[in-house]
Each structure stands twice: as C-alpha cells, then as structure tokens.
Write a protein that holds these residues in place. Sequence first.
Motif, PDB file in Angstrom:
ATOM      1  N   ASP A   1       0.818  -1.215   0.000  1.00 17.92           N
ATOM      2  CA  ASP A   1       0.000   0.000   0.000  1.00 17.92           C
ATOM      3  C   ASP A   1       0.850   1.261   0.000  1.00 17.92           C
ATOM      4  N   ASN A   2       1.977   1.246   0.709  1.00 17.79           N
ATOM      5  CA  ASN A   2       2.799   2.456   0.742  1.00 17.79           C
ATOM      6  C   ASN A   2       3.371   2.790  -0.635  1.00 17.79           C
ATOM      7  N   VAL A   3       3.673   1.761  -1.426  1.00 17.38           N
ATOM      8  CA  VAL A   3       4.160   1.990  -2.784  1.00 17.38           C
ATOM      9  C   VAL A   3       3.029   2.573  -3.625  1.00 17.38           C
ATOM     10  N   LYS A   4       1.837   2.016  -3.475  1.00 12.83           N
ATOM     11  CA  LYS A   4       0.684   2.518  -4.219  1.00 12.83           C
ATOM     12  C   LYS A   4       0.386   3.966  -3.838  1.00 12.83           C
ATOM     13  N   CYS A   5       0.468   4.273  -2.558  1.00 13.94           N
ATOM     14  CA  CYS A   5       0.178   5.636  -2.115  1.00 13.94           C
ATOM     15  C   CYS A   5       1.248   6.623  -2.569  1.00 13.94           C
ATOM     16  N   SER A   6       2.464   6.152  -2.760  1.00 13.42           N
ATOM     17  CA  SER A   6       3.476   7.056  -3.309  1.00 13.42           C
ATOM     18  C   SER A   6       3.115   7.425  -4.748  1.00 13.42           C
ATOM     19  N   SER A   7       2.480   6.511  -5.474  1.00 17.54           N
ATOM     20  CA  SER A   7       2.020   6.806  -6.833  1.00 17.54           C
ATOM     21  C   SER A   7       0.967   7.905  -6.806  1.00 17.54           C
ATOM     22  N   GLN A   8       0.025   7.768  -5.883  1.00 25.90           N
ATOM     23  CA  GLN A   8      -1.015   8.785  -5.767  1.00 25.90           C
ATOM     24  C   GLN A   8      -0.393  10.131  -5.390  1.00 25.90           C
ATOM     25  N   CYS A   9       0.507  10.119  -4.455  1.00 28.44           N
ATOM     26  CA  CYS A   9       1.181  11.346  -4.017  1.00 28.44           C
ATOM     27  C   CYS A   9       1.837  12.052  -5.202  1.00 28.44           C
ATOM     28  N   ILE A  10       2.535  11.304  -6.029  1.00 30.33           N
ATOM     29  CA  ILE A  10       3.227  11.880  -7.176  1.00 30.33           C
ATOM     30  C   ILE A  10       2.231  12.484  -8.161  1.00 30.33           C
ATOM     31  N   LEU A  11       1.151  11.756  -8.437  1.00 25.18           N
ATOM     32  CA  LEU A  11       0.155  12.280  -9.373  1.00 25.18           C
ATOM     33  C   LEU A  11      -0.553  13.508  -8.816  1.00 25.18           C
ATOM     34  N   VAL A  12      -0.867  13.486  -7.523  1.00 28.62           N
ATOM     35  CA  VAL A  12      -1.546  14.630  -6.898  1.00 28.62           C
ATOM     36  C   VAL A  12      -0.626  15.842  -6.891  1.00 28.62           C
ATOM     37  N   LYS A  13       0.608  15.661  -6.443  1.00 28.84           N
ATOM     38  CA  LYS A  13       1.541  16.794  -6.379  1.00 28.84           C
ATOM     39  C   LYS A  13       1.928  17.312  -7.759  1.00 28.84           C
ATOM     40  N   SER A  14       1.793  16.471  -8.770  1.00 32.96           N
ATOM     41  CA  SER A  14       2.052  16.905 -10.139  1.00 32.96           C
ATOM     42  C   SER A  14       0.838  17.617 -10.724  1.00 32.96           C
ATOM     43  N   GLY A  15      -0.285  17.539 -10.015  1.00 31.08           N
ATOM     44  CA  GLY A  15      -1.503  18.188 -10.473  1.00 31.08           C
ATOM     45  C   GLY A  15      -2.303  17.384 -11.469  1.00 31.08           C
ATOM     46  N   PHE A  16      -2.001  16.085 -11.591  1.00 26.40           N
ATOM     47  CA  PHE A  16      -2.675  15.238 -12.569  1.00 26.40           C
ATOM     48  C   PHE A  16      -3.778  14.376 -11.967  1.00 26.40           C
ATOM     49  N   MET A  17      -3.959  14.443 -10.654  1.00 29.29           N
ATOM     50  CA  MET A  17      -4.993  13.664  -9.975  1.00 29.29           C
ATOM     51  C   MET A  17      -5.441  14.456  -8.762  1.00 29.29           C
TER      52      MET A  17
END
Length: 132
Positions: free
Chosen positions: A62-78
């Motif tokens: 889950d922590n790996v998956k949440c790092s994906s979300q973090c990257i997309l959110v901080k990039s402004g794409f999610m």
Amino acid sequence: MRATFALTLLLGCLSGILAQQANIDSSVSKELVTDCLKENGVTPQDLADLQSGKVKAEDAKDNVKCSSQCILVKSGFMDSTGKLLTDKIKSYYANSNFKDVIEKDLDRCSAVKGANACDTAFKILSCSQAAN
C-alpha cells in the motif's frame, strides 16, 4: 519506455522518466518523487523488489501505491480522491511530442479504478506503462 503522465511507476526509474518524458525540471521531479517516497515510507528494498519482479505489481504494498497517488496529486494530474484530471493532463501535453501517446494512454487507462485512491493511481500508472 514512453510512459506518460511522466510518472510511471517502476519507481526506481520514476524521476528519470518524469524529467525526460514530461519535460519537467529534473531537480523538481526528483525532489517530488523523493518526497512522496519518504512520506509513504517506501524503502529502497521495496523499489528493488518491484523492479526485479520479486514483487509483482498486483502485490505491491500500500505504501508503494500511495506514493504513486502522491506523485500524481503533487504533479496536479490527480485529485486527492483518485480522480484523474484528464483535461489538465491533455492541456499540459498539448504542444509536446508526447501528445498522441498521452491521449492513447488516457483513452486506455483513465477509467481504471482501484479499491481506493492509492490503488487507482498505481493501477493507472501500471496501465500506462503496459501500454508503452
């Protein structure tokens, strides 16, 4: 590898892909990725296991998956709920060499849903990588 959103996950390559594919300043992208990995407690071993195939994408922590979300959110794409901001992505890449690839990836992967926002982000990135 022409993964889009620049944020493809086989996380060891992620910052390089971000900088190369999205034309994002490499120091910014590396910092963004590093921050998200740290925030989510992703270890070098987590990345190595995923890259080597020791851990399959469907078995990612889950922590790996949440790092994906973090990257997309901080990039402004999610957004924080796991909704991919396709119009923003298309606009960002409208004048890039990757426009066609991005649009194909969005057509193929933007409707992918997971059990939660983190899982959705990870599955979208995995879909995007598989498409290229």
